[in-house]
Design an enzyme around this catalytic site. Structure first.
Site, PDB file in Angstrom:
ATOM      1  N   HIS A  98       0.827  -1.215   0.000  1.00  0.00           N
ATOM      2  CA  HIS A  98       0.000   0.000   0.000  1.00  0.00           C
ATOM      3  C   HIS A  98       0.866   1.271   0.000  1.00  0.00           C
ATOM      4  O   HIS A  98       0.810   2.069   0.935  1.00  0.00           O
ATOM      5  CB  HIS A  98      -0.959  -0.005   1.206  1.00  0.00           C
ATOM      6  CG  HIS A  98      -2.170   0.867   1.000  1.00  0.00           C
ATOM      7  ND1 HIS A  98      -3.393   0.599   1.555  1.00  0.00           N
ATOM      8  CD2 HIS A  98      -2.343   2.018   0.286  1.00  0.00           C
ATOM      9  CE1 HIS A  98      -4.271   1.535   1.211  1.00  0.00           C
ATOM     10  NE2 HIS A  98      -3.641   2.409   0.436  1.00  0.00           N
ATOM     11  N   GLY A 144       1.005   3.409  -2.796  1.00  0.00           N
ATOM     12  CA  GLY A 144       0.633   4.209  -3.968  1.00  0.00           C
ATOM     13  C   GLY A 144       1.006   5.675  -3.855  1.00  0.00           C
ATOM     14  O   GLY A 144       1.533   6.276  -4.788  1.00  0.00           O
TER      15      GLY A 144
END
Ligand code: DGY
Length: 354
Positions: free
Chosen positions: A320, A322
């Protein structure tokens, strides 16, 4: 008040004498704006945002990378006016009740707000702030990195190099599918989905299909075609999930969906793990129902190290990240701080969930 100040662990050095005090719950109480609104910051955040908050608020800071245990969280927020939280904090009725009637704003340092019970906030007249826009480019960039890693088999390549399995150059070894001439299907052409499409365009993508809300601008700029999901799944070489997690999208990428995709399809998800039925994805990758997957989000997070997904050579999983560029994370934190400060003053938030 929920805290006893432990004066033995003063941390003030060059700052004002009453600058920071550790409390017995492991938080740091910032006293520089002792008369300001009381806020709780649930994690260690970039300095610039912290400075902004502590200059205007009586801030209780949980200065750790790990979240407070729920019971400590509930105690720490009693009587606060504002809450600065992250996407991993479940903001539900129990937590809002624990905060009490002074609470005016919940400000999350994320664009996604599926962890916030917006209806419960509205019932209590609590404004909800989020951070759209500023993480779009970083997240689109990472989505493309994942797509390329999955389709060009970077995980297998890196492992082969590291394990001494890199023999001589072989014409057929580690071949994948390129973007040139490909059809890319984007589920959810919002800010991030649109930017992903714009960035992929110069790779020579032949056609963009999209579903979700209609985007006439994409139909002009990218010649993107609006398609129902059946068509998008059937025709796309790459299927990219960029949709928010909502009751409608939860688990939508399931066995049924994977069955409709090409056997060579590369599935990419940088939105929320909850939009995927992970067992079905794993089965589809194992059986060759689809070709490969790149995931920046999973259920749960962190993904347990014994997850079967991690043993698959055709599945790339990232933790996670991004939006994880220095500038983006700082900008997200500053916007979340601005939302928090506006909220405790009773002003309209710069970025408010409507
Ligand atoms: C968000 O903001 O919702 C992303 O998942 C993390 O940046």
């Amino acid at each position: 008040m929920a805290f006893r100040i432990n004066s033995a662990i003063f941390r003030s050095k060059s700052r004002s004498i009453l600058s920071f005090l550790k409390t017995d719950l492991g938080c740091t109480a910032n006293m520089s704006s002792a008369n300001g609104p009381k806020v709780f910051v649930s994690r260690r955040i970039p300095e610039k945002a912290k400075a902004l908050i502590t200059s205007q608020c009586n801030a209780i800071l949980w200065e750790k990378d790990e979240p407070p245990p729920r019971d400590e969280y509930l105690k720490a927020i009693a009587g606060i006016d504002g809450l600065f939280c992250l996407l991993t904090d479940k903001i539900d009725a129990e937590l809002l009740d624990a905060a009490g009637p002074n609470l005016r704003v919940v400000s999350t340092m994320s664009v996604g707000y599926d962890h916030v019970d917006v209806k419960e906030c509205a019932k209590r007249n609590v404004a909800v702030g989020y951070t759209p826009g500023i993480l779009t480019k970083a997240t689109a960039e990472l989505t493309i990195a994942l797509l390329l890693a999955a389709t060009r088999r970077l995980k297998e390549g890196i492992r082969a190099v590291e394990n001494g399995e890199w023999g001589t150059w072989k014409p057929m070894w580690l071949c994948g599918q390129g973007l040139d001439g490909a059809t890319v299907g984007i589920v959810g052409l919002g800010r991030i989905g649109y930017t992903v499409a714009q960035c992929l365009n110069p790779f020579g993508v032949a056609k963009f299909l999209y579903s979700g809300g209609r985007r006439p601008d994409a139909e002009v700029e990218l010649k993107a075609e609006y398609a129902d999901l059946d068509r998008l799944y059937a025709e796309s070489d790459f299927v990219i999930a960029c949709c928010a997690l909502t009751p409608e999208t939860a688990g939508m990428f399931n066995a049924d969906a994977f069955k409709k995709m090409k056997k060579t399809a590369v599935f990419v998800n940088s939105s929320r793990g909850g939009v995927v039925n992970q067992d079905d994805l794993c089965a589809a990758l194992q059986s060759g129902e689809i070709g490969a997957a790149g995931l920046d989000v999973t259920t749960p997070e962190p993904l347990p190290t014994d997850s079967p997904l991690l043993r698959l050579s055709n599945c790339v999983v990232l933790p996670h990240i991004g939006s994880a560029t220095h500038d983006t994370r700082e900008a997200m934190a500053v916007l979340a701080a601005q939302n928090l400060i506006a909220g405790v003053k009773g002003e309209k938030l710069p970025s408010q969930v409507e």
